[in-house]
Scaffold this active site. Sequence first.
Site, short mmCIF file in Angstrom:
data_model
loop_
_atom_site.label_atom_id
_atom_site.label_comp_id
_atom_site.label_asym_id
_atom_site.label_seq_id
_atom_site.Cartn_x
_atom_site.Cartn_y
_atom_site.Cartn_z
N GLY B 97 0.87 -1.17 0.00
CA GLY B 97 0.00 0.00 0.00
C GLY B 97 0.90 1.22 0.00
O GLY B 97 1.78 1.33 -0.84
N SER B 129 6.05 -5.37 -1.14
CA SER B 129 5.97 -3.96 -1.51
C SER B 129 6.27 -3.07 -0.29
O SER B 129 7.39 -3.11 0.22
CB SER B 129 4.58 -3.69 -2.12
OG SER B 129 4.53 -2.43 -2.71
N ALA B 130 5.34 -2.29 0.23
CA ALA B 130 5.61 -1.49 1.43
C ALA B 130 6.08 -2.37 2.59
O ALA B 130 6.95 -1.98 3.37
CB ALA B 130 4.36 -0.70 1.84
N HIS B 166 9.15 -3.05 -6.50
CA HIS B 166 8.60 -2.69 -7.83
C HIS B 166 9.67 -2.02 -8.69
O HIS B 166 9.38 -1.05 -9.38
CB HIS B 166 7.40 -1.73 -7.70
CG HIS B 166 6.24 -2.27 -6.94
ND1 HIS B 166 5.39 -3.23 -7.44
CD2 HIS B 166 5.77 -1.96 -5.69
CE1 HIS B 166 4.44 -3.48 -6.54
NE2 HIS B 166 4.66 -2.75 -5.47
N GLU B 201 9.44 -7.04 -10.03
CA GLU B 201 8.21 -7.77 -9.68
C GLU B 201 8.34 -9.25 -10.04
O GLU B 201 8.62 -9.59 -11.20
CB GLU B 201 7.02 -7.14 -10.40
CG GLU B 201 6.73 -5.73 -9.88
CD GLU B 201 5.60 -5.04 -10.63
OE1 GLU B 201 5.19 -5.52 -11.70
OE2 GLU B 201 5.13 -4.00 -10.12
#
Lengths: 247, 247
Positions: B97, B129-130, B166, B201
């Site tokens: 997020g 991700s985060a 990413h 990714e």
Amino acid sequence: MNRPQTNRRKLIIASTSTVHGSPYLSYILPRLQTFFAGTDEIIFIPYARPGGMTHDAYTETAAGGLGEIGKKVIGLHTFSDPVRAIRNARAVFTGGGNTFLLVKQLYENGIVQPLREAVFGGLPYFGTSAGANITGLTMQTTNDMPIVYPPSFDTLGAVSFNINPHYLDPDTRSTHMGETRETRIREFHKINPQAVVGLREGSWLHVSGEHITLEGELPARVFEQGKEAYELPEGSQLSFLEHEIMG
Amino acid sequence: MNRPQTNRRKLIIASTSTVHGSPYLSYILPRLQTFFAGTDEIIFIPYARPGGMTHDAYTETAAGGLGEIGKKVIGLHTFSDPVRAIRNARAVFTGGGNTFLLVKQLYENGIVQPLREAVFGGLPYFGTSAGANITGLTMQTTNDMPIVYPPSFDTLGAVSFNINPHYLDPDTRSTHMGETRETRIREFHKINPQAVVGLREGSWLHVSGEHITLEGELPARVFEQGKEAYELPEGSQLSFLEHEIMG
């Protein structure tokens, strides 16, 4: 803070310093010639540049660009008292780079409030990229990496919305799962109320007192909380975005 | 801070939750089956999600993904004492997020230090991700917008470098003047010394004690201060990046 009177504002808030394939500032020099007609001397704020290039070298770049229209450019870093330099300035140009670095150094040098007061007092201000971003209420719609930790994300609030410079449309060919710019701004609006103006490269806002006009060749993309994003064509008035947040 | 012993670490640090065209987490489920073999129950940290989706709904998404390999998933937001929940956890998954939002809420809930201690104590940690970004020394190589102001950019430091999830190669067709990812990371290195691992990714780091292995289908791009960026193929050991900063 109480919002100052806006009737003396004079700003050019530009997405970028450089458009692809043309020299530094050249696309906007004709406009700057009129904008800076009242003065020959411009204070340059080089703080956004993250190194590799010295403040002197960056100021020379700015001087090279603005020299084309006969302006003398002096780096803010050359003054022993930068606050006083801002208070005495006839015009200011803030160049691009990293917004976190710019904002941190503006705070460390005590420049934020004096610059805000000067801009509301009628100091002509030109900003590109990071220098455009800081004219908004906060720097929170920057595209930059947080390479340093500034003491606050609050910026000049010279306009009562936020700026997203270098606005980039989603790449419809992409299979990348990282968020698009539009998604990021939508996430911003989950938490923050102010409108965001996405300025494409080659566009700028001209602020003259109460009037805010989109100039340049391209439409802007406007994001308001709780609405679909929409386009505004060149020549549009954007001051209604200020009334929303103030009302 | 003094760096804790690293010999009990167990982490999977993944660029993304989802690769284009396949369901949530599916590309990495076979790997997670082995990684989470020791427990049936995983605490999910949903803090990164900026709204539009509730913490409950986000936890359901995580539960749907991890349910495929027979795991029960419980949202950290459902515990009255989240610090205690972390201390008692058998395994943790932090979803993606907005990194600023995630870090702000980790600090506000007093989770940063307990989570750090748990991870160095051997708690299996999976982040996408985060949730991957925060395993680094700082969150300063995030790609996210600063939609909230966290009290610090320091994160878990479970590995002694930074993560760029990413990771995206420069688009050679682009005429856009905004900075590329590589330029942004180079700017980071003007000010910060630690290495940055750009995870594409579909790739992830597996940390097992002192060993850090690149897994998945793609090479990683590694950025060290003062060096040209370079590629490391799948299967590479990355622990040498920790020794540099510690030595």
